[in-house]
Design an enzyme around this catalytic site. Structure first.
Site, short mmCIF file in Angstrom:
data_model
loop_
_atom_site.label_atom_id
_atom_site.label_comp_id
_atom_site.label_asym_id
_atom_site.label_seq_id
_atom_site.Cartn_x
_atom_site.Cartn_y
_atom_site.Cartn_z
N HIS A 156 37.00 31.36 31.84
CA HIS A 156 36.21 30.82 30.74
C HIS A 156 35.17 29.81 31.22
CE1 HIS A 156 40.11 31.54 28.25
NE2 HIS A 156 39.39 32.65 28.35
N ASP A 182 40.51 37.99 26.30
CA ASP A 182 40.38 37.97 27.75
C ASP A 182 40.45 39.36 28.36
OD1 ASP A 182 39.99 35.25 27.73
OD2 ASP A 182 41.97 34.74 28.52
N LYS A 195 35.57 20.25 34.01
CA LYS A 195 36.98 20.15 33.59
C LYS A 195 37.81 19.48 34.67
CE LYS A 195 36.82 24.51 31.03
NZ LYS A 195 37.35 25.87 30.92
N TYR A 201 43.71 19.54 29.91
CA TYR A 201 42.31 19.64 30.33
C TYR A 201 41.57 18.42 29.78
CZ TYR A 201 43.04 24.80 29.61
OH TYR A 201 43.47 26.10 29.58
#
Length: 185
Positions: free
Chosen positions: A64, A168, A74, A131
């Site tokens: 992603h 996905d 991130k 995250y």
């Protein structure tokens, strides 16, 4: 010192953070983020959002990323469990374009993935995953790349029984993916 090291990986913009854990009879304590230490370690971003996910063993999430102007850096940390974490360089013109770095994360380690990278992970056991991201989530600008794109060639530890979201499963390969990152970012 709350951080043992900030180690640049094979793609030097991706940084592995090793934490100092302070255990005692009650459990342990560690600092997950300290602005001054992170800036000194080469991570000069601030964070705008925190996310938490739980993934069962064999789950793959990713690959992603978000397009500009909502591109996200991130800092990812496993609270409990173990994951194989991957960052794929998607910055056009980068000497590492289409290459990836992968590391096993468990409590005490975090990975910094800057903007211009696609991110994914595979849960090696049931795992809680934190995250910290530099920009807020934008559904309109979120994109993905197929987790097992043969041109990237990620060596996922578990190949059989992989669990994916329907979204996905339908991600395009890198060569067809919408990308608006240039090197250097």
């Amino acid at each position: 010192m709350p951080f043992k090291s900030f180690k640049r990986l094979e793609i030097p913009d991706v940084i592995l953070v090793e934490y100092t854990i302070f255990p005692d009879q009650r459990g342990f304590f560690t600092e997950l983020y300290k602005k001054t230490a992170f800036h000194a370690g080469g991570i000069t971003y601030d964070f705008a959002q925190a996310n938490l996910s739980f993934s069962r063993k064999n789950v793959v999430r990713g690959l992603h990323y978000q397009l500009k102007p909502a591109e996200q850096g991130k800092l990812v940390y496993v609270i409990d469990g173990r994951v194989y974490d991957v960052a794929v360089d998607i910055r056009r013109g980068s000497p590492w374009f289409g290459k990836y770095v992968g590391v096993v994360l468990e409590p005490g380690l975090a990975l910094w993935i800057p903007p211009g990278f696609a991110h994914g992970f595979q849960a090696l056991e049931d795992s809680y995953f934190l995250y910290l991201v530099t920009k807020e989530y934008s559904q309109q600008l979120e994109r993905c790349i197929l987790w097992d794109d043969p041109e990237i060639g990620i060596n996922w530890p578990i190949r059989e029984g992989v669990i994916l979201s329907e979204r996905d499963k339908k991600c395009p390969r890198l060569r067809e993916a919408e990308i608006n990152f240039e090197y250097p970012v």
